[in-house]
Scaffold this active site. Structure first.
Site, PDB file in Angstrom:
ATOM      1  CB  THR A 170       3.086  -4.772   0.800  1.00 27.46           C
ATOM      2  OG1 THR A 170       2.513  -5.923  -0.091  1.00 27.46           O
ATOM      3  CG2 THR A 170       2.948  -3.382   0.325  1.00 27.46           C
ATOM      4  N   PRO A 171       6.079  -6.381   2.523  1.00 34.66           N
ATOM      5  CG  PRO A 171       7.721  -6.006   3.581  1.00 34.66           C
ATOM      6  CD  PRO A 171       6.885  -5.340   2.584  1.00 34.66           C
ATOM      7  CD  GLU A 172       3.363  -4.071   4.956  1.00 28.35           C
ATOM      8  OE1 GLU A 172       3.352  -2.760   5.159  1.00 28.35           O
ATOM      9  OE2 GLU A 172       3.516  -4.681   3.994  1.00 28.35           O
ATOM     10  CB  ILE A 173       1.490 -10.877   4.453  1.00 32.07           C
ATOM     11  CG1 ILE A 173       0.381 -12.046   4.587  1.00 32.07           C
ATOM     12  CG2 ILE A 173       2.166 -11.261   3.294  1.00 32.07           C
ATOM     13  CD1 ILE A 173      -0.680 -11.718   5.281  1.00 32.07           C
ATOM     14  CB  VAL A 208       6.299 -10.269  10.358  1.00 33.82           C
ATOM     15  CG1 VAL A 208       7.663 -10.345   9.881  1.00 33.82           C
ATOM     16  CG2 VAL A 208       5.800  -8.917   9.793  1.00 33.82           C
TER      17      VAL A 208
END
Length: 259
Positions: free
Chosen positions: A132-135, A137
């Site tokens: 979950t790479p959302e953090i 950006v």
């Protein structure tokens, strides 16, 4: 071409492929609509007993959202409502009444991880990564968090969400997310093995059992016990149970008709 290609596969299985390999199968508004169409069809098609969800190509299962398809030219209200498609798809997959096998042929990231976790069983290549790479950006994976929290241990999920790092299929196998992790050239064999076994099971008991699993998970304990008691009574009344017991004593494979 449809962004989620779907078809009947061999025998009693069906297959849905995320069809944007050149974009690492990033999900778009149109892809979500195509997937929902496929799952609704299979839900009411008695000959289909199991479905397979996978991505096109060999790089990614699904690398998350195609932001252009969701944000381009939309008002804030339209953008908010477009995300309803994701909620509707998750709900549809949970209530399908038939097992969904995720064929994880590559990276499953952000919303792609949510789609993977919406499958009942996962077979993954040993080169796939999850995250979950959302953090990274400045975003939080709100839309998939409820799904992830029902599939991953609390501390593991918080580390994924807070750090945004990628995890390997083997790492997550240790936490029970992936059921099989195999080399690339063994992926289809491993998927077929599971699909073939699922397709032979009682479709009636599979529907009742799968539905009960997802419905009881959020019930209070005593309410869950009472609900499951009622569902067991339904299973006991089916022709499938009679056939299963008869086949057991006759030392043969049962022939389930879906009744």
């Amino acid at each position: 071409d449809a962004e989620a290609g779907w078809r009947r596969a061999d025998g009693r299985a069906a297959r849905c492929g995320l069809n944007r390999a050149e974009h690492r199968n990033r999900r778009s508004v149109w892809m979500l609509r195509d997937m929902a169409t496929a799952f609704r069809w299979w839900q009411h098609e008695p000959e289909v007993r199991v479905t397979v969800l996978t991505g096109a190509g060999d790089r990614a299962f699904c690398a998350g959202a195609d932001l252009n398809s969701f944000d381009g030219g939309m008002t804030d209200l339209e953008r908010h409502r477009s995300r309803d498609l994701f909620v509707e798809l998750f709900t549809l997959m949970a209530s399908l009444g038939k097992p969904i096998v995720g064929r994880i042929n590559g990276h499953a990231l952000a919303g792609g991880l949510g789609l993977a976790c919406s499958c009942d069983l996962l077979v993954s290549t040993d080169t796939a990564t999850f995250g979950t790479p959302e953090i990274n950006v400045g975003i939080w994976p709100m839309m998939i968090q409820a799904i992830l929290a029902r599939n991953l241990p609390r501390k593991v999920l918080l580390e994924m969400e807070m750090l945004g790092d990628r995890w390997t299929a083997t790492q997550l196998e240790a936490f029970g997310l992936t059921n099989r992790v195999v080399p690339n050239d063994q992926l289809d064999v491993a998927v077929k093995d599971i699909v073939d076994k699922l397709a032979k099971k009682s479709p009636v008991s599979m529907r009742l059992g799968r539905d009960s699993f997802y419905r009881q998970q959020d019930m209070e304990f005593s309410a869950a016990l009472a609900y499951l008691h009622s569902q067991f009574t339904l299973v006991r009344l089916t022709e499938e149970l009679k056939e299963g017991i008869k086949a057991f004593f006759e030392k043969r494979e049962p022939d389930f008709k879906g009744k």
